[in-house]
Design an enzyme around this catalytic site. Sequence first.
Site, PDB file in Angstrom:
ATOM      1  N   GLY A  69       0.733  -1.155  -0.105  1.00 50.51           N
ATOM      2  CA  GLY A  69      -0.018  -0.056  -0.008  1.00 50.51           C
ATOM      3  C   GLY A  69       0.933   1.283  -0.137  1.00 50.51           C
ATOM      4  O   GLY A  69       0.671   2.284  -0.774  1.00 50.51           O
ATOM      5  N   THR A  70       1.842   1.319   0.758  1.00 48.22           N
ATOM      6  CA  THR A  70       2.881   2.559   0.813  1.00 48.22           C
ATOM      7  C   THR A  70       3.357   2.951  -0.419  1.00 48.22           C
ATOM      8  O   THR A  70       3.422   3.926  -0.640  1.00 48.22           O
ATOM      9  CB  THR A  70       3.977   2.327   1.762  1.00 48.22           C
ATOM     10  OG1 THR A  70       3.397   1.993   3.247  1.00 48.22           O
ATOM     11  CG2 THR A  70       4.867   3.355   2.042  1.00 48.22           C
ATOM     12  N   ASN A 153      -8.323   4.097   8.681  1.00 48.72           N
ATOM     13  CA  ASN A 153      -7.354   2.997   9.344  1.00 48.72           C
ATOM     14  C   ASN A 153      -7.556   2.992  10.880  1.00 48.72           C
ATOM     15  O   ASN A 153      -7.379   2.187  11.507  1.00 48.72           O
ATOM     16  CB  ASN A 153      -5.943   2.974   8.867  1.00 48.72           C
ATOM     17  CG  ASN A 153      -5.076   4.167   8.755  1.00 48.72           C
ATOM     18  OD1 ASN A 153      -5.584   5.028   8.218  1.00 48.72           O
ATOM     19  ND2 ASN A 153      -3.959   4.383   9.739  1.00 48.72           N
ATOM     20  N   GLN A 181      -7.667   0.004   3.536  1.00 54.88           N
ATOM     21  CA  GLN A 181      -8.442  -0.709   4.537  1.00 54.88           C
ATOM     22  C   GLN A 181      -9.865  -1.253   4.039  1.00 54.88           C
ATOM     23  O   GLN A 181     -10.511  -1.835   4.475  1.00 54.88           O
ATOM     24  CB  GLN A 181      -8.666   0.363   5.594  1.00 54.88           C
ATOM     25  CG  GLN A 181      -7.245   0.774   6.593  1.00 54.88           C
ATOM     26  CD  GLN A 181      -6.916  -0.374   7.358  1.00 54.88           C
ATOM     27  OE1 GLN A 181      -7.661  -1.663   7.818  1.00 54.88           O
ATOM     28  NE2 GLN A 181      -5.604  -0.604   7.713  1.00 54.88           N
ATOM     29  N   SER A 201      -3.444  -3.253  -0.784  1.00 54.53           N
ATOM     30  CA  SER A 201      -2.398  -3.797  -0.153  1.00 54.53           C
ATOM     31  C   SER A 201      -2.655  -5.230   0.327  1.00 54.53           C
ATOM     32  O   SER A 201      -3.974  -5.539   0.830  1.00 54.53           O
ATOM     33  CB  SER A 201      -1.930  -2.986   1.079  1.00 54.53           C
ATOM     34  OG  SER A 201      -1.087  -4.045   2.069  1.00 54.53           O
ATOM     35  N   GLY A 202      -1.986  -6.084  -0.028  1.00 54.84           N
ATOM     36  CA  GLY A 202      -2.327  -7.581   0.321  1.00 54.84           C
ATOM     37  C   GLY A 202      -2.421  -7.989   1.656  1.00 54.84           C
ATOM     38  O   GLY A 202      -3.221  -8.842   1.978  1.00 54.84           O
ATOM     39  N   HIS A 203      -1.337  -7.560   2.291  1.00 54.14           N
ATOM     40  CA  HIS A 203      -1.632  -8.156   3.948  1.00 54.14           C
ATOM     41  C   HIS A 203      -2.634  -7.612   4.733  1.00 54.14           C
ATOM     42  O   HIS A 203      -2.914  -8.413   5.907  1.00 54.14           O
ATOM     43  CB  HIS A 203      -0.150  -7.676   4.456  1.00 54.14           C
ATOM     44  CG  HIS A 203      -0.007  -6.226   5.096  1.00 54.14           C
ATOM     45  ND1 HIS A 203       0.219  -6.287   6.228  1.00 54.14           N
ATOM     46  CD2 HIS A 203       0.356  -5.415   4.287  1.00 54.14           C
ATOM     47  CE1 HIS A 203       0.371  -4.826   6.334  1.00 54.14           C
ATOM     48  NE2 HIS A 203       0.609  -4.460   5.310  1.00 54.14           N
ATOM     49  N   THR A 239      12.106  -7.058 -10.752  1.00 52.68           N
ATOM     50  CA  THR A 239      11.579  -8.340 -10.981  1.00 52.68           C
ATOM     51  C   THR A 239      10.129  -8.295 -10.305  1.00 52.68           C
ATOM     52  O   THR A 239      10.421  -8.019  -8.995  1.00 52.68           O
ATOM     53  CB  THR A 239      12.641  -9.307 -10.737  1.00 52.68           C
ATOM     54  OG1 THR A 239      13.571  -9.170 -11.597  1.00 52.68           O
ATOM     55  CG2 THR A 239      12.119 -10.774 -10.997  1.00 52.68           C
ATOM     56  N   CYS A 327       1.561   2.234  11.893  1.00 55.82           N
ATOM     57  CA  CYS A 327       2.687   2.769  11.411  1.00 55.82           C
ATOM     58  C   CYS A 327       3.297   3.865  12.266  1.00 55.82           C
ATOM     59  O   CYS A 327       4.320   4.464  12.267  1.00 55.82           O
ATOM     60  CB  CYS A 327       2.310   3.503   9.806  1.00 55.82           C
ATOM     61  SG  CYS A 327       1.653   1.751   8.965  1.00 55.82           S
TER      62      CYS A 327
HETATM   63  N1  PLP Z   1      -2.848   3.104   3.715  1.00 50.85           N
HETATM   64  C1  PLP Z   1      -3.691   2.669   4.637  1.00 50.85           C
HETATM   65  C2  PLP Z   1      -4.963   3.249   4.921  1.00 50.85           C
HETATM   66  C3  PLP Z   1      -3.107   1.990   5.602  1.00 50.85           C
HETATM   67  O1  PLP Z   1      -3.838   1.557   6.780  1.00 50.85           O
HETATM   68  C4  PLP Z   1      -1.929   1.137   5.383  1.00 50.85           C
HETATM   69  C5  PLP Z   1      -1.355   0.196   6.348  1.00 50.85           C
HETATM   70  O2  PLP Z   1      -1.345   0.427   7.755  1.00 50.85           O
HETATM   71  C6  PLP Z   1      -1.210   1.699   4.313  1.00 50.85           C
HETATM   72  C7  PLP Z   1      -1.750   2.584   3.456  1.00 50.85           C
HETATM   73  C8  PLP Z   1       0.186   1.081   4.205  1.00 50.85           C
HETATM   74  O3  PLP Z   1       0.150  -0.141   3.441  1.00 50.85           O
HETATM   75  P1  PLP Z   1       1.214  -1.215   3.443  1.00 50.85           P
HETATM   76  O4  PLP Z   1       1.440  -1.898   4.970  1.00 50.85           O
HETATM   77  O5  PLP Z   1       1.035  -2.366   2.647  1.00 50.85           O
HETATM   78  O6  PLP Z   1       2.741  -0.518   3.002  1.00 50.85           O
END
Ligand code: PLP
Length: 388
Positions: A69-70, A153, A181, A201-203, A239, A327
């Site tokens: 996601g980042t 989030n 989210q 984002s996958g996780h 890659t 984060c």
């Molecule tokens: N954006 C939101 C709203 C999130 O909650 C998060 C992760 O907490 C991210 C972006 C970042 O995603 P990633 O952990 O895959 O970098």
Amino acid sequence: MIFLDAAATTPVRREVLDAMWPYLMGGFGNPSSHHTIGESAAAALAGARSAVAAVLGCRQGEVVFTSGGTEADNLAVKGIALARQAADPQLNRVAISAVEHSAVAESARYLERFHGFTVDVVPVDATGRVTPEALAGALHPETALVSIMYANNEVGTIQPIPALAQLARARGIPFHTDAVQAAGWLPLDTRTLGVDAMSISGHKLGAAKGCGALFVKSRTRLEPLVHGGGQERGRRSGTENVAGAVGLATALTLARDRQAEQQARVAALRDRFIQQVLAEVPGAILTGHATDRLPSVASFCFPGTSGESVLLELERRGVVCSSGSACAAGSDAPSPVLTALGFSAEVAQTAVRFSFDASVTQEDLDAAAAAVGAAVAGVKNLGAGQSR
Ligand code: PLP
């Protein structure tokens, strides 16, 4: 242990691991290699792209796989804003909401620090919502991009994305949404949402950490941030994480197929949990929107405590949750999200977030609600003892 921190991350689902496994072992090829092992990896990547595109209601060429996601947020915010500024130097403003994840907010600050942009921060109301009027007030002829998250989030508030996107696009301004989210809980069809770019984002939904995707609508100018071999149609070199992409596609497809049932079930459990916590803890405040919130997030402030102490007391009682964004964990500063909603720094530092995945049960939440009551009472007693 009752794990109520799914907004931070989730375990990899069995079906996802099974789908990834072949591409970590025998099918380990590099998709750019011109031999059969490489070609079968390329076919797996194409299949994953097609499955992600089906969930997002877009073309395969509009999906860029990223490391999460980042990176997707960075690529959208910097990549679109810089490409537009390069085409027209007058386009030097970006508008973001006051409750964005740091991946968006810090990308915007980077544009301000190094590329002469002005960041227009769109205020939210006390529930965390951006109104169309507030967004309209932040748009300028020089606005290169709008970025407003789909669901928050920390407090779970859902934004009215179709209305906000329409407002920006009617003025010719591309609209990005961070759906990290929202994915797994809310509809992700980019045509219905009307967005030009969207991050996932996958996780957060049962795939592995370190894989994600950015939807970028065709003909949206995008300056790549990672240069190299020109993978992902030149938009993101390196890659490709084939197993990660396959896992992301599997998790997204599973979530979409079960979304309606899971959403209703988990939302009902969330509402019951919220009522229980409000009954257990006198003075507790539910943060975020009462109804337009993710089924998976129940967030509170417990005035007279410290969020971090409540977390410790909860963990002693077998409940794991968080004081806000993973984060920002470890930071003493009050949550910018809660302060944007109008909470004082003093109350904001009492925040605790409970977030669930689809495996959550009523027994878990009933036990957790009782533990919250005991944990908050424990922290308050301790505070009273210390001040005596
Ligand atoms: N954006 C939101 C709203 C999130 O909650 C998060 C992760 O907490 C991210 C972006 C970042 O995603 P990633 O952990 O895959 O970098």
